[in-house]
Design a protein around this motif. Structure first.
Motif, PDB file in Angstrom:
ATOM      1  N   VAL A  40      12.526  -6.827 -35.845  1.00  0.00           N
ATOM      2  CA  VAL A  40      13.201  -8.112 -36.055  1.00  0.00           C
ATOM      3  C   VAL A  40      12.642  -9.140 -35.079  1.00  0.00           C
ATOM      4  CG1 VAL A  40      15.413  -9.306 -36.151  1.00  0.00           C
ATOM      5  CG2 VAL A  40      15.286  -6.874 -36.750  1.00  0.00           C
ATOM      6  N   LEU A  41      12.192 -10.264 -35.616  1.00  0.00           N
ATOM      7  CA  LEU A  41      11.719 -11.373 -34.789  1.00  0.00           C
ATOM      8  C   LEU A  41      12.910 -12.052 -34.112  1.00  0.00           C
ATOM      9  CD1 LEU A  41       9.288 -12.906 -37.430  1.00  0.00           C
ATOM     10  CD2 LEU A  41       8.616 -11.558 -35.425  1.00  0.00           C
ATOM     11  N   GLU A  46       9.882 -20.044 -37.936  1.00  0.00           N
ATOM     12  CA  GLU A  46      10.183 -20.222 -39.356  1.00  0.00           C
ATOM     13  C   GLU A  46      10.732 -18.921 -39.910  1.00  0.00           C
ATOM     14  OE1 GLU A  46       6.959 -20.539 -42.180  1.00  0.00           O
ATOM     15  OE2 GLU A  46       5.492 -19.871 -40.688  1.00  0.00           O
ATOM     16  N   THR A  47      11.445 -19.021 -41.024  1.00  0.00           N
ATOM     17  CA  THR A  47      12.009 -17.850 -41.669  1.00  0.00           C
ATOM     18  C   THR A  47      12.044 -18.088 -43.179  1.00  0.00           C
ATOM     19  OG1 THR A  47      13.851 -16.268 -41.643  1.00  0.00           O
ATOM     20  CG2 THR A  47      14.410 -18.616 -41.478  1.00  0.00           C
ATOM     21  N   ASP A  48      12.534 -17.096 -43.936  1.00  0.00           N
ATOM     22  CA  ASP A  48      12.659 -17.248 -45.383  1.00  0.00           C
ATOM     23  C   ASP A  48      13.883 -16.472 -45.847  1.00  0.00           C
ATOM     24  OD1 ASP A  48      11.900 -14.539 -45.435  1.00  0.00           O
ATOM     25  OD2 ASP A  48       9.806 -15.021 -45.833  1.00  0.00           O
ATOM     26  N   ASP A  49      14.044 -16.371 -47.146  1.00  0.00           N
ATOM     27  CA  ASP A  49      15.241 -15.736 -47.701  1.00  0.00           C
ATOM     28  C   ASP A  49      15.332 -14.254 -47.378  1.00  0.00           C
ATOM     29  OD1 ASP A  49      15.973 -18.146 -48.776  1.00  0.00           O
ATOM     30  OD2 ASP A  49      15.195 -17.715 -50.788  1.00  0.00           O
ATOM     31  N   GLU A  50      14.210 -13.639 -47.006  1.00  0.00           N
ATOM     32  CA  GLU A  50      14.212 -12.213 -46.687  1.00  0.00           C
ATOM     33  C   GLU A  50      14.692 -11.938 -45.266  1.00  0.00           C
ATOM     34  OE1 GLU A  50      13.557  -9.814 -48.905  1.00  0.00           O
ATOM     35  OE2 GLU A  50      13.351 -11.411 -50.402  1.00  0.00           O
ATOM     36  N   GLY A  51      14.853 -12.989 -44.472  1.00  0.00           N
ATOM     37  CA  GLY A  51      15.332 -12.802 -43.108  1.00  0.00           C
ATOM     38  C   GLY A  51      14.220 -12.574 -42.108  1.00  0.00           C
ATOM     39  N   ASN A  52      14.619 -12.247 -40.887  1.00  0.00           N
ATOM     40  CA  ASN A  52      13.669 -12.153 -39.775  1.00  0.00           C
ATOM     41  C   ASN A  52      13.211 -10.733 -39.463  1.00  0.00           C
ATOM     42  OD1 ASN A  52      13.969 -14.918 -39.432  1.00  0.00           O
ATOM     43  ND2 ASN A  52      15.620 -14.682 -37.922  1.00  0.00           N
ATOM     44  N   GLY A  53      13.607  -9.759 -40.269  1.00  0.00           N
ATOM     45  CA  GLY A  53      13.225  -8.384 -39.997  1.00  0.00           C
ATOM     46  C   GLY A  53      12.630  -7.700 -41.211  1.00  0.00           C
ATOM     47  N   ARG A  54      11.820  -6.676 -40.965  1.00  0.00           N
ATOM     48  CA  ARG A  54      11.239  -5.869 -42.021  1.00  0.00           C
ATOM     49  C   ARG A  54      11.176  -4.411 -41.562  1.00  0.00           C
ATOM     50  NH1 ARG A  54      11.574 -10.352 -43.701  1.00  0.00           N
ATOM     51  NH2 ARG A  54      10.182 -11.480 -45.137  1.00  0.00           N
ATOM     52  N   ILE A  55      11.217  -3.505 -42.539  1.00  0.00           N
ATOM     53  CA  ILE A  55      10.995  -2.087 -42.267  1.00  0.00           C
ATOM     54  C   ILE A  55       9.498  -1.834 -42.234  1.00  0.00           C
ATOM     55  CG2 ILE A  55      11.277   0.255 -43.136  1.00  0.00           C
ATOM     56  CD1 ILE A  55      13.864  -0.814 -42.122  1.00  0.00           C
ATOM     57  N   LEU A  93      13.843  -3.801 -32.048  1.00  0.00           N
ATOM     58  CA  LEU A  93      13.480  -2.621 -32.837  1.00  0.00           C
ATOM     59  C   LEU A  93      14.740  -1.817 -33.123  1.00  0.00           C
ATOM     60  CD1 LEU A  93      10.514  -0.209 -32.354  1.00  0.00           C
ATOM     61  CD2 LEU A  93      12.830   0.717 -32.383  1.00  0.00           C
ATOM     62  N   LYS A  94      14.932  -1.441 -34.387  1.00  0.00           N
ATOM     63  CA  LYS A  94      16.054  -0.607 -34.795  1.00  0.00           C
ATOM     64  C   LYS A  94      15.518   0.653 -35.454  1.00  0.00           C
ATOM     65  CE  LYS A  94      18.915  -4.703 -35.648  1.00  0.00           C
ATOM     66  NZ  LYS A  94      19.770  -5.431 -36.631  1.00  0.00           N
ATOM     67  N   GLY A  95      16.124   1.778 -35.140  1.00  0.00           N
ATOM     68  CA  GLY A  95      15.686   3.024 -35.753  1.00  0.00           C
ATOM     69  C   GLY A  95      15.525   4.137 -34.745  1.00  0.00           C
ATOM     70  N   PRO A  96      14.787   5.193 -35.106  1.00  0.00           N
ATOM     71  CA  PRO A  96      13.933   5.326 -36.293  1.00  0.00           C
ATOM     72  C   PRO A  96      14.718   5.742 -37.536  1.00  0.00           C
ATOM     73  CG  PRO A  96      13.785   7.308 -34.995  1.00  0.00           C
ATOM     74  CD  PRO A  96      14.686   6.373 -34.241  1.00  0.00           C
ATOM     75  N   TYR A  97      14.057   5.576 -38.695  1.00  0.00           N
ATOM     76  CA  TYR A  97      14.634   5.925 -39.978  1.00  0.00           C
ATOM     77  C   TYR A  97      13.653   6.810 -40.759  1.00  0.00           C
ATOM     78  CZ  TYR A  97      17.246   1.583 -39.012  1.00  0.00           C
ATOM     79  OH  TYR A  97      17.996   0.594 -38.431  1.00  0.00           O
TER      80      TYR A  97
END
Length: 234
Positions: A40-41, A46-55, A93-97
């Motif tokens: 997660v940033l 800047e951001t978009d509809d997907e939000g600031n984090g990705r898996i 950082l979130k996880g691990p998954y």
């Protein structure tokens, strides 16, 4: 769910249009080869509809000192910010998954079939497999060698390991001296004797995973011998 702050130490271009990002490993963070995390940033410009984090899959092996992820750079807000990060930037950082991981039984032969950015968790699992002397075949498809992240590194890593076979396959490079075209049953049988015996790991773009699942079914591989992970674009 564990949450950590991680600091970017450096970045590296690992293929055309593909960037690896390295982070200091937080105290107490443990994971299995093949698992992923959510990055997660923090306060991005800047951001978009997907939000600031990705898996993102962890491409680093559990024994490596730093954490590493790699991603294709696309024209999205998240990727633009990620591609411009400077060393010292702190992310969450979130996880691990995830359970796209190696089997507990180290004697089971493994076949990885992947393409493009799908190599990220496979790099982690292959490095782990080398330390455990597992029997592994990796079929790695890309359009051209310059698109193949970590290819040179993995070729060097498997040198001298008689239990590991790495097969790069190029789909759009006439000058390539190795395997060319698409992975099919004939190619599989050339490198995997007894195709019904190994445990198969398929990952990458959904279309590739679907095609490889059908190919394995054609080869007579039982469905319970197949593990999959799809990487959708964003």
């Amino acid at each position: 769910m564990a949450v950590y702050d991680v600091t970017l130490t450096h970045t590296e271009k690992v293929a055309e249009g593909t960037l690896a990002l390295f982070f200091g490993r937080p105290d107490g963070f443990e994971y299995k080869a093949g698992q992923c995390v959510r990055l997660v940033l923090q306060n991005p410009p800047e951001t978009d509809d997907e939000g600031n984090g990705r898996i993102l899959s962890l491409a680093s092996g559990p024994a490596e000192a730093e954490l590493m992820v790699a991603t294709r750079l696309r024209d999205t807000a998240f990727k633009r910010v990620l591609g411009g990060l400077q060393p010292g930037t702190v992310l969450t950082l979130k996880g691990p998954y995830g359970d796209f991981t190696l089997p507990a039984d180290t004697t089971v032969p493994l076949v990885f079939i992947t393409g493009g950015i799908g190599i990220t968790p496979v790099r982690s699992m292959l490095l782990q497999a080398l330390t455990e002397q597992r029997e592994v075949t990796l079929l790695y498809a890309n359009r051209r060698p310059q698109d193949a992240a970590f290819l040179g590194e993995l070729q060097r890593a498997v040198l001298g390991h008689t239990t590991v076979t790495l097969v790069p396959v190029m789909t759009a490079c006439d000058s390539w001296q190795g395997e060319k075209g698409h992975i099919d049953v004939a190619l599989l049988r050339r490198y995997v004797p007894g195709v019904q015996s190994p445990l198969y790991y398929l990952d990458g773009p959904p279309a590739l995973v679907s095609a490889m699942r059908l190919m394995l079914a054609e080869a007579g591989v039982p469905a319970d011998r197949i593990r999959t992970e799809e990487f959708a674009g964003y």
